[in-house]
Design a protein around this motif. Structure first.
Motif: not given
Length: 484
Positions: A58-73, A322-333
């Motif tokens: 929710q906090k970071i945009n990754t449009p190019n990688i998302d486009a790979l998913a939209a165009n593939g699997i 200084g990374a905080n995986p909880d803050f970014f929900n990096s493990a997706a739950g």
């Protein structure tokens, strides 16, 4: 019907023969010249399953990688080779899980040798397999599988540019990078001054390799260093997007693993960072920009339909520098992060794009792992699957074919903190920590409990016994990475 005279028949035969020769030769030549698909395998470093917006970020945009998913699997149940860098890479390269692959942990070579424990000379890698299939092979980024016998040039890569030593890769402004057997000194970097961002140089080398090999089948292995710590970014427009966006918790010199650039730098530690959240977000964003540049280069060269692009991460999210995986929900739950054999430590995003071969916008729950990449690429390259691999080709899943084989189980082991093991079999997942001290076997049903919060081992003793037996059978002894 008109009858041919004898003389005319003799005149016609050479003409027919010549026509047949060129027709057959042309057919044979067209078969011979049929180009195998290019393969680009991109791997992020310490990127969590939930760090991409296509996987819920929710906090970071990754449009190019998302486009790979939209165009593939997009795979929802793909797993890394291990929970840390080196063994995950070893698993990928050799097509073996950590009960069989040689490198099973992060361990320094020692005895004044550089880098990490190297892959042995007899290891057979994806790069060697594809070299034999006629591919030009290049590796750009972090290797971490040793010098000497383990060096990328000795393990099937025609060209290597990046970090061999993964401890050097703790720094984004090192004085040099490795280019094959040479040292490439970076302008303005001397452990005190920081001018050249190493990952930018690696990206340039990646794009050059694609350009230079556009007329032949190529395999580009692109293991980014991003977003592994240290947390540091160039002060550019990417960082500016996130500056001031978050309430920050600075990473300071009080942390024992911090060390800033300067005459007293401890090279393997991480720099301090006043705005670690903004910088981490910018590093993920920067990685996404790089992916966009790779896709754009492929399109510019007219190679889009002839190129498979894969994207994944080597393990779960980190909490260093200084990374905080909880803050970014990096493990997706999911439970756990890097170094854990719970889902958060080993479940990885995995996206594959292959225009006109893979149906756009496909999502699959096929259970797969790093060691499946080797047999999949063997099938793509039309070469026999190496008999050393633990993997199963997932090409049928990519192409929406019905005959997709399934794993009887997936297995991991990791020899830190008295040893850790894990097995996935269907919806069941068994995890043991403190293996060397007869640790308890935990059991989870991932279908009903994906967060692994309810240990149901006491209710299913037969399944627990079956998982324990798999842990014994799947393991081969290693004197270098021992685990009981």
């Amino acid at each position: 019907m008109l009858q041919l005279t004898t003389n005319f028949k003799f005149l016609l035969l050479p003409i027919i023969s010549v026509f047949l020769f060129f027709s057959t030769e042309g057919f044979s030549q067209s078969k011979k010249n049929k180009k195998k698909p290019n393969i680009i395998y991109i791997m992020a470093d310490d990127l969590g399953y939930g760090d991409l917006s296509s996987y819920g970020q929710q906090k970071i945009n990754t449009p190019n990688i998302d486009a790979l998913a939209a165009n593939g699997i997009k795979f929802t149940q793909h797993y890394s080779g291990s929970a840390v860098c080196a063994p995950s890479r070893s698993s990928l390269m050799t097509g073996q899980h950590t009960g069989h692959t040689f490198v099973r942990g992060n361990k320094e070579a020692g005895n004044d040798k550089k880098g990490q424990i190297p892959l042995p000379d007899n290891a057979f890698t994806i790069a060697e397999m594809l070299q034999q299939a006629g591919y030009k092979t290049g590796m750009f980024g972090k290797w971490g599988l040793g010098f000497g016998t383990g060096d990328p040039n000795n393990q099937g890569f025609d060209e290597f540019y990046g970090y061999n030593d993964q401890k050097l890769a703790h720094r984004y402004y090192p004085p040099y990078l490795n280019h094959n057997q040479e040292i490439d000194f970076l302008v303005g970097n001397n452990w005190i001054n920081t001018q050249t961002y190493a990952q930018d140089k690696i990206q340039d080398a990646t794009l050059n390799f694609i350009e230079e090999n556009k007329d032949k089948p190529f395999f580009a292995y692109v293991p980014f260093v991003l977003p592994h710590a240290e947390l540091i970014s160039p002060k550019d427009s990417i960082l500016a997007k996130y500056t001031g966006k978050f309430k920050e918790v600075p990473y300071t010199a009080e942390d024992k693993y911090s060390s800033d650039y300067g005459p007293d730098i401890v090279k393997y530690k991480y720099c301090t960072q006043d705005t670690p959240y903004a910088v981490f977000a910018s590093m993920v964003d920067r990685m996404d920009v790089y992916v966009g540049q790779i896709v754009a280069k492929v399109k510019e060269l007219g190679l889009e339909e002839d190129t498979i692009i894969m994207f994944t991460s080597d393990n779960g999210p980190h909490d260093a520098g200084g990374a905080n995986p909880d803050f970014f929900n990096s493990a997706a739950g999911f439970r756990g992060i890097k170094r854990d054999l719970y889902e958060g430590g080993i479940r990885a995003p995995f996206i594959v794009s292959w225009p006109n071969k893979i149906k756009k916008g496909t999502v699959t729950n096929h259970i797969s792992a790093f060691w499946d990449v080797m047999p999949t690429l063997a099938e793509v390259a039309a070469v026999p699957k190496p008999n050393t691999t633990d993997g199963i080709s997932f090409l049928p899943t990519l192409l929406a074919k019905k005959k997709q084989k399934q794993h009887p189980y997936l297995y991991w082991e990791f020899n830190i903190k008295n040893g850790r093991k894990a097995v996935r079999k269907g919806d069941w997942k068994a995890v043991v920590y403190n293996v060397n001290k007869s640790g308890e076997t935990e059991l989870y049903n991932l279908a009903s409990d994906p967060s692994e919060s309810k240990n149901v081992a006491s209710k299913h003793p037969k399944i627990v016994a079956e998982m324990q037996q798999i842990m014994k059978v799947a393991h081969t002894n290693s004197s270098v990475f021992p685990i009981n």
